[in-house]
Write a protein that holds these residues in place. Sequence first.
Motif, PDB file in Angstrom:
ATOM      1  N   VAL A 154       0.842  -1.197   0.000  1.00  0.00           N
ATOM      2  CA  VAL A 154       0.000   0.000   0.000  1.00  0.00           C
ATOM      3  C   VAL A 154       0.877   1.247   0.000  1.00  0.00           C
ATOM      4  CG1 VAL A 154      -1.679   1.354   1.330  1.00  0.00           C
ATOM      5  CG2 VAL A 154      -2.014  -1.090   1.037  1.00  0.00           C
ATOM      6  N   LYS A 155       1.910   1.259   0.833  1.00  0.00           N
ATOM      7  CA  LYS A 155       2.822   2.403   0.873  1.00  0.00           C
ATOM      8  C   LYS A 155       3.516   2.597  -0.475  1.00  0.00           C
ATOM      9  CE  LYS A 155       3.786   2.068   5.791  1.00  0.00           C
ATOM     10  NZ  LYS A 155       4.764   1.731   6.816  1.00  0.00           N
ATOM     11  N   LEU A 156       3.942   1.505  -1.069  1.00  0.00           N
ATOM     12  CA  LEU A 156       4.645   1.561  -2.348  1.00  0.00           C
ATOM     13  C   LEU A 156       3.753   2.114  -3.454  1.00  0.00           C
ATOM     14  CD1 LEU A 156       7.247   0.722  -3.873  1.00  0.00           C
ATOM     15  CD2 LEU A 156       6.167  -1.500  -4.234  1.00  0.00           C
ATOM     16  N   LEU A 157       2.548   1.583  -3.570  1.00  0.00           N
ATOM     17  CA  LEU A 157       1.637   2.036  -4.619  1.00  0.00           C
ATOM     18  C   LEU A 157       1.108   3.440  -4.332  1.00  0.00           C
ATOM     19  CD1 LEU A 157      -0.165  -1.338  -5.330  1.00  0.00           C
ATOM     20  CD2 LEU A 157       1.635  -0.232  -6.693  1.00  0.00           C
ATOM     21  N   SER A 158       0.979   3.784  -3.068  1.00  0.00           N
ATOM     22  CA  SER A 158       0.603   5.151  -2.704  1.00  0.00           C
ATOM     23  C   SER A 158       1.680   6.133  -3.144  1.00  0.00           C
ATOM     24  CB  SER A 158       0.372   5.271  -1.201  1.00  0.00           C
ATOM     25  OG  SER A 158      -0.722   4.488  -0.794  1.00  0.00           O
ATOM     26  N   ARG A 159       2.933   5.733  -2.991  1.00  0.00           N
ATOM     27  CA  ARG A 159       4.034   6.591  -3.440  1.00  0.00           C
ATOM     28  C   ARG A 159       3.973   6.794  -4.960  1.00  0.00           C
ATOM     29  NH1 ARG A 159       9.188   8.624  -1.784  1.00  0.00           N
ATOM     30  NH2 ARG A 159       8.254   8.372   0.258  1.00  0.00           N
ATOM     31  N   CYS A 160       3.614   5.748  -5.687  1.00  0.00           N
ATOM     32  CA  CYS A 160       3.454   5.880  -7.143  1.00  0.00           C
ATOM     33  C   CYS A 160       2.398   6.931  -7.471  1.00  0.00           C
ATOM     34  CB  CYS A 160       3.061   4.543  -7.767  1.00  0.00           C
ATOM     35  SG  CYS A 160       4.332   3.286  -7.767  1.00  0.00           S
ATOM     36  N   ALA A 161       1.278   6.877  -6.766  1.00  0.00           N
ATOM     37  CA  ALA A 161       0.207   7.855  -6.996  1.00  0.00           C
ATOM     38  C   ALA A 161       0.666   9.251  -6.611  1.00  0.00           C
ATOM     39  CB  ALA A 161      -1.042   7.466  -6.208  1.00  0.00           C
ATOM     40  N   LEU A 162       1.326   9.364  -5.485  1.00  0.00           N
ATOM     41  CA  LEU A 162       1.836  10.648  -5.014  1.00  0.00           C
ATOM     42  C   LEU A 162       2.820  11.244  -6.022  1.00  0.00           C
ATOM     43  CD1 LEU A 162       1.804  12.584  -2.566  1.00  0.00           C
ATOM     44  CD2 LEU A 162       3.765  11.324  -1.698  1.00  0.00           C
ATOM     45  N   ASN A 163       3.730  10.416  -6.529  1.00  0.00           N
ATOM     46  CA  ASN A 163       4.712  10.885  -7.499  1.00  0.00           C
ATOM     47  C   ASN A 163       4.068  11.403  -8.779  1.00  0.00           C
ATOM     48  OD1 ASN A 163       6.830  10.314  -5.786  1.00  0.00           O
ATOM     49  ND2 ASN A 163       7.421   8.415  -6.817  1.00  0.00           N
ATOM     50  N   ARG A 164       2.928  10.826  -9.135  1.00  0.00           N
ATOM     51  CA  ARG A 164       2.255  11.239 -10.360  1.00  0.00           C
ATOM     52  C   ARG A 164       1.205  12.333 -10.110  1.00  0.00           C
ATOM     53  NH1 ARG A 164      -1.013   7.385 -14.137  1.00  0.00           N
ATOM     54  NH2 ARG A 164       0.693   5.909 -13.917  1.00  0.00           N
ATOM     55  N   GLY A 165       0.951  12.628  -8.841  1.00  0.00           N
ATOM     56  CA  GLY A 165      -0.040  13.651  -8.518  1.00  0.00           C
ATOM     57  C   GLY A 165      -1.471  13.174  -8.649  1.00  0.00           C
ATOM     58  N   ILE A 166      -1.682  11.881  -8.441  1.00  0.00           N
ATOM     59  CA  ILE A 166      -3.017  11.287  -8.526  1.00  0.00           C
ATOM     60  C   ILE A 166      -3.575  11.143  -7.111  1.00  0.00           C
ATOM     61  CG2 ILE A 166      -4.328   9.238  -9.204  1.00  0.00           C
ATOM     62  CD1 ILE A 166      -2.130   8.637 -11.232  1.00  0.00           C
ATOM     63  N   ASP A 167      -4.849  11.441  -6.942  1.00  0.00           N
ATOM     64  CA  ASP A 167      -5.503  11.241  -5.651  1.00  0.00           C
ATOM     65  C   ASP A 167      -5.518   9.758  -5.294  1.00  0.00           C
ATOM     66  OD1 ASP A 167      -6.084  13.944  -5.399  1.00  0.00           O
ATOM     67  OD2 ASP A 167      -8.095  13.741  -6.255  1.00  0.00           O
ATOM     68  N   PHE A 168      -5.382   9.455  -4.001  1.00  0.00           N
ATOM     69  CA  PHE A 168      -5.451   8.079  -3.525  1.00  0.00           C
ATOM     70  C   PHE A 168      -5.866   8.080  -2.063  1.00  0.00           C
ATOM     71  CE2 PHE A 168      -1.236   9.506  -2.469  1.00  0.00           C
ATOM     72  CZ  PHE A 168      -0.996   8.976  -1.215  1.00  0.00           C
TER      73      PHE A 168
END
Length: 174
Positions: free
Chosen positions: A19-33
């Motif tokens: 969850v932390k890893l995929l959340s970081r992916c979203a954060l890096n791309r500026g996508i809400d999660f």
Amino acid sequence: MRYQIVLTGVGGQGTIFLVKLLSRCALNRGIDFIGTETHGMAQKGGTVISYLKIGDFKAPLIGRGRADLLLGLYPTETLRFLHYLKPDGIVVTNGGEDFPEIPFKTFKVPASELAVKGEFNVKSLNVFLLGFAMKHLEDFPFTKEEVEKAIEEVVPKFAKANLEAFNKGYSWRE
């Protein structure tokens, strides 16, 4: 983009890390999660279930029949939480030939067996399975490169072993 993932396993397998890893992916791309987990039994080897919603969502929990993907790190936990999948949802699970037939599109890999045989570090089973999933999912919200970058950012100390396992999962074939 709207994508809902249920991740499940038993304590110590790394669902919360995913969850932390995929959340970081979203954060890096500026996508809400929104991500959340239930891990009261995590330290005792009990059930762990985590949710990750990518996109414009207001509440963290995933309802019955709503998940796009169920990523199961332990076979019995995969079976326990099938009710979260929408009818056209996909299952990616740690499981061998003895994993039962289920009414969902399913990709399975005997990740535990491979780890025990020394194919990759057993502590990286979670990222191995994620790599395997990404190879098979056409609509996964992140690219291989985005996940690799997040692996390096989230826990740099273990990035080398995790990247190795992730890439082995991504390229694994029976």
